[in-house]
Enzyme design. Structure first.
Site, PDB file in Angstrom:
ATOM      1  N   TYR A 135      -6.321  63.251  34.366  1.00  0.00           N
ATOM      2  CA  TYR A 135      -6.900  62.363  33.512  1.00  0.00           C
ATOM      3  C   TYR A 135      -5.802  60.813  33.849  1.00  0.00           C
ATOM      4  O   TYR A 135      -6.543  59.692  33.553  1.00  0.00           O
ATOM      5  CB  TYR A 135      -6.601  62.615  31.964  1.00  0.00           C
ATOM      6  CG  TYR A 135      -7.326  61.599  31.002  1.00  0.00           C
ATOM      7  CD1 TYR A 135      -8.618  61.744  30.478  1.00  0.00           C
ATOM      8  CD2 TYR A 135      -6.592  60.456  30.573  1.00  0.00           C
ATOM      9  CE1 TYR A 135      -9.157  60.674  29.961  1.00  0.00           C
ATOM     10  CE2 TYR A 135      -7.292  59.655  29.804  1.00  0.00           C
ATOM     11  CZ  TYR A 135      -8.605  59.649  29.665  1.00  0.00           C
ATOM     12  OH  TYR A 135      -9.185  58.971  28.567  1.00  0.00           O
ATOM     13  N   PHE A 152     -36.809  42.895  34.186  1.00  0.00           N
ATOM     14  CA  PHE A 152     -37.442  43.307  35.567  1.00  0.00           C
ATOM     15  C   PHE A 152     -37.308  44.992  35.897  1.00  0.00           C
ATOM     16  O   PHE A 152     -38.008  45.500  36.226  1.00  0.00           O
ATOM     17  CB  PHE A 152     -37.019  42.544  36.690  1.00  0.00           C
ATOM     18  CG  PHE A 152     -35.434  42.640  36.985  1.00  0.00           C
ATOM     19  CD1 PHE A 152     -34.534  41.748  36.224  1.00  0.00           C
ATOM     20  CD2 PHE A 152     -34.844  43.900  37.529  1.00  0.00           C
ATOM     21  CE1 PHE A 152     -33.283  41.868  36.219  1.00  0.00           C
ATOM     22  CE2 PHE A 152     -33.413  43.828  37.548  1.00  0.00           C
ATOM     23  CZ  PHE A 152     -32.527  42.909  36.877  1.00  0.00           C
ATOM     24  N   LYS A 164     -22.200  48.600  47.335  1.00  0.00           N
ATOM     25  CA  LYS A 164     -22.910  48.001  48.474  1.00  0.00           C
ATOM     26  C   LYS A 164     -21.780  47.865  49.807  1.00  0.00           C
ATOM     27  O   LYS A 164     -21.909  49.061  50.309  1.00  0.00           O
ATOM     28  CB  LYS A 164     -23.081  46.394  48.239  1.00  0.00           C
ATOM     29  CG  LYS A 164     -24.189  46.362  46.946  1.00  0.00           C
ATOM     30  CD  LYS A 164     -24.092  46.410  45.694  1.00  0.00           C
ATOM     31  CE  LYS A 164     -25.121  46.116  44.664  1.00  0.00           C
ATOM     32  NZ  LYS A 164     -24.793  46.482  43.361  1.00  0.00           N
TER      33      LYS A 164
HETATM   34  N1  F0G Z   1     -23.362  40.935  41.942  1.00  0.00           N
HETATM   35  C1  F0G Z   1     -24.228  41.198  42.793  1.00  0.00           C
HETATM   36  C2  F0G Z   1     -24.161  40.205  43.919  1.00  0.00           C
HETATM   37  C3  F0G Z   1     -25.246  42.164  42.710  1.00  0.00           C
HETATM   38  O1  F0G Z   1     -25.787  42.333  44.088  1.00  0.00           O
HETATM   39  C4  F0G Z   1     -24.920  43.199  41.893  1.00  0.00           C
HETATM   40  C5  F0G Z   1     -25.827  44.369  42.200  1.00  0.00           C
HETATM   41  C6  F0G Z   1     -24.015  43.224  40.922  1.00  0.00           C
HETATM   42  C7  F0G Z   1     -23.064  42.020  40.907  1.00  0.00           C
HETATM   43  C8  F0G Z   1     -23.891  44.098  39.994  1.00  0.00           C
HETATM   44  O2  F0G Z   1     -23.453  45.261  40.190  1.00  0.00           O
HETATM   45  O3  F0G Z   1     -25.126  46.829  39.917  1.00  0.00           O
HETATM   46  O4  F0G Z   1     -22.698  47.922  40.498  1.00  0.00           O
HETATM   47  O5  F0G Z   1     -23.443  46.853  38.134  1.00  0.00           O
HETATM   48  N2  F0G Z   1     -26.826  44.639  42.650  1.00  0.00           N
HETATM   49  C9  F0G Z   1     -27.921  45.618  42.779  1.00  0.00           C
HETATM   50  C10 F0G Z   1     -29.177  45.001  43.610  1.00  0.00           C
HETATM   51  C11 F0G Z   1     -28.182  45.977  41.710  1.00  0.00           C
HETATM   52  O6  F0G Z   1     -30.099  45.839  43.726  1.00  0.00           O
HETATM   53  O7  F0G Z   1     -29.085  43.832  43.908  1.00  0.00           O
HETATM   54  P1  F0G Z   1     -23.643  46.782  39.691  1.00  0.00           P
END
Ligand code: F0G
Length: 458
Positions: free
Chosen positions: A73, A450, A259
């Site tokens: 934990y 969306f 990502k």
């Molecule tokens: N910032 C950017 C530039 C993003 O592309 C995303 C997520 C987030 C913040 C948020 O992060 O999803 O981990 O909470 N983008 C995804 C997309 C969902 O499909 O572009 P997260």
């Protein structure tokens, strides 16, 4: 010079079989999903280009790392590995893990924003902007005008227009601007990078006024690769060196590790400010979990630490971005209207140019994503008027200049032949564009509509 194609710096050890529905089945599936690709079942999709988020393939090293999960934990060994990796590779001093990016956005917004503040940024991202607004701020887009023009070939369409930022400072005062939200790369503009030249100038201006920079570093290594390829003076630097240089010009960072960092779940808040760190470390126990796991399993943190190291390898980025450019080039050659130049995480179709006969009230990008799915089982995502939501004061739709469909490429998942199929289908849909009718929205959720909105054919 002898020609040498880019190719993947890995070979494939395990495969995941796909099935392909008939056209009739796909027509039924899209109606059941209310013409919203988010509401399709993944099993009904052939090539899934909905997002690059959490959809990448982990390496054998990362999978091995899962077995080293320390599920204590408190004080998990994997947390310390992740902390050391964030410090060494990214250069930020303090780390608070979170289950994904938006949890970090939630915390930094709550910590730094006061009611009535303004947050300038290089275009908005959906969740980022919503957290800023929920904390009481108004978002102001200060990206350069080129970013809103799909045909501008400017190589750094993520750059910030410092005149727009100065005008905001002059209008509302620096004390109403706690920070500038700076993203690498800019998702909603088409995965467009910011240049280091611009970031350095931004740093100078913001320091003059005591304004912080919060870095959305979700795709920082991809941005660094574009700097290496296109910005003068960076050809001999490694992606890893450029990543460090970008981060060193900022104060805090939010990360969606789903990502760049090649994991299926995970994120963090990082900062160089000990006070912000103290507050975030305290806040994370309310929303996510103890400060040494932040909503993640130990094994998730291990996979993330390994993924971060893999993400800054030059050969990885060459193949990753190379594949996106490959798809982009196929579409450009066929004369399909796409956002130019091709960005790093996907190819963005210009739905307004596909369907000049549809108004934005008939949701051209939503229509195009549905048509593409029915044609070939390729799943894409709307990035237009539906994603832009409604104006908080007037209740009317926000009408973004860019009405796009994103073909987002997961990392290390699909082959060049998959890209060929995608291009063939997009070209077919483009050739039949004049036959497409628009959609009407029949269900609209309150937040981030969306994801769950439903549509019917007009
Ligand atoms: N910032 C950017 C530039 C993003 O592309 C995303 C997520 C987030 C913040 C948020 O992060 O999803 O981990 O909470 N983008 C995804 C997309 C969902 O499909 O572009 P997260």
């Amino acid at each position: 010079m002898k020609r040498r194609s880019w190719a993947e710096p890995y070979k494939i050890k395990m495969v995941e079989p796909l099935r392909m529905l008939s056209k009739k089945e796909r027509e039924k599936a899209i109606v059941e999903a209310g013409y919203n690709t988010f509401l399709l079942r993944s099993e009904d999709v052939y090539i899934d280009l909905l997002t690059d988020s959490g959809t990448s393939a982990m390496s054998d090293r990362q999978w091995a790392g899962l077995m080293l999960g320390d599920e204590a934990y408190a004080g998990s060994r994997n947390f310390y590995h992740l902390e050391e990796t964030v410090q060494n590779i990214y250069g930020y001093k303090h780390l608070v893990p979170t289950h994904q990016g938006r949890a970090a956005e939630h915390m930094i917004s709550k910590i730094l924003i006061k009611e009535g503040d303004f947050i300038p940024g290089n275009m908005y991202f959906t969740t980022t902007k919503l957290h800023q607004e929920m904390a009481g701020a108004k978002f102001v887009d200060v990206i350069i005008d080129e970013a809103h023009d799909p045909n501008s070939e400017y190589p750094f369409k993520g750059d910030i227009d410092l005149n727009k930022l100065q005008a905001l400072i002059d209008k509302v005062g620096a004390d109403k601007i706690p920070y500038v939200a700076m993203a690498t790369t800019v998702n909603m503009a088409g995965g467009q990078p910011i240049s280091l030249k611009n970031l350095k100038a931004l740093r100078k201006l913001t320091q003059k006024y005591g304004i912080d920079i919060v870095h959305d570093m979700t795709r920082v290594a991809e941005n660094a690769y574009m700097i290496q390829q296109k910005e003068e003076g960076y050809q001999d630097k490694t992606v890893a060196e450029i990543v460090k240089e970008i981060n060193d010009l900022t104060d805090h960072a939010t990360m969606s590790a789903k990502k760049d960092a090649l994991v299926n779940i995970g994120g963090f808040l990082a900062t160089n400010d000990p006070n912000v760190f103290q507050e975030a470390r305290n806040m994370v126990v309310v929303y996510e979990g103890l400060h040494t796991y932040g909503g993640l399993a130990g094994r998730d943190m291990e996979a993330m630490a390994i993924g971060i190291k893999e993400s800054v390898m030059d050969d990885h980025q060459r193949a990753r971005v190379g594949q996106v450019q490959y798809l982009g080039d196929l579409l450009l050659k066929a004369g399909v209207p796409v956002v130019k130049p091709i960005g790093t995480h996907g190819v963005f179709l210009d739905a307004k140019a596909f369907y000049p006969h549809l108004s934005q009230d008939e949701f051209p990008a939503q229509t195009l994503a549905a048509e593409l799915y029915v044609d070939s089982g390729v799943r894409a995502m709307e990035r237009g008027v539906v994603s832009a939501g409604r104006n908080k004061e007037t209740g009317k739709h926000n009408y973004p200049k860019l009405e796009l469909v994103r073909l987002t490429i997961p990392r290390r998942v699909y082959t060049q032949a998959h890209m060929d199929v995608v291009a063939e289908s997009v070209i077919d849909v483009y050739e039949n564009a004049k036959n497409a009718g628009g959609l009407k929205m029949v269900y609209e959720p309150k937040y981030l509509r969306f994801f769950q909105a439903r549509f019917e054919k007009l």
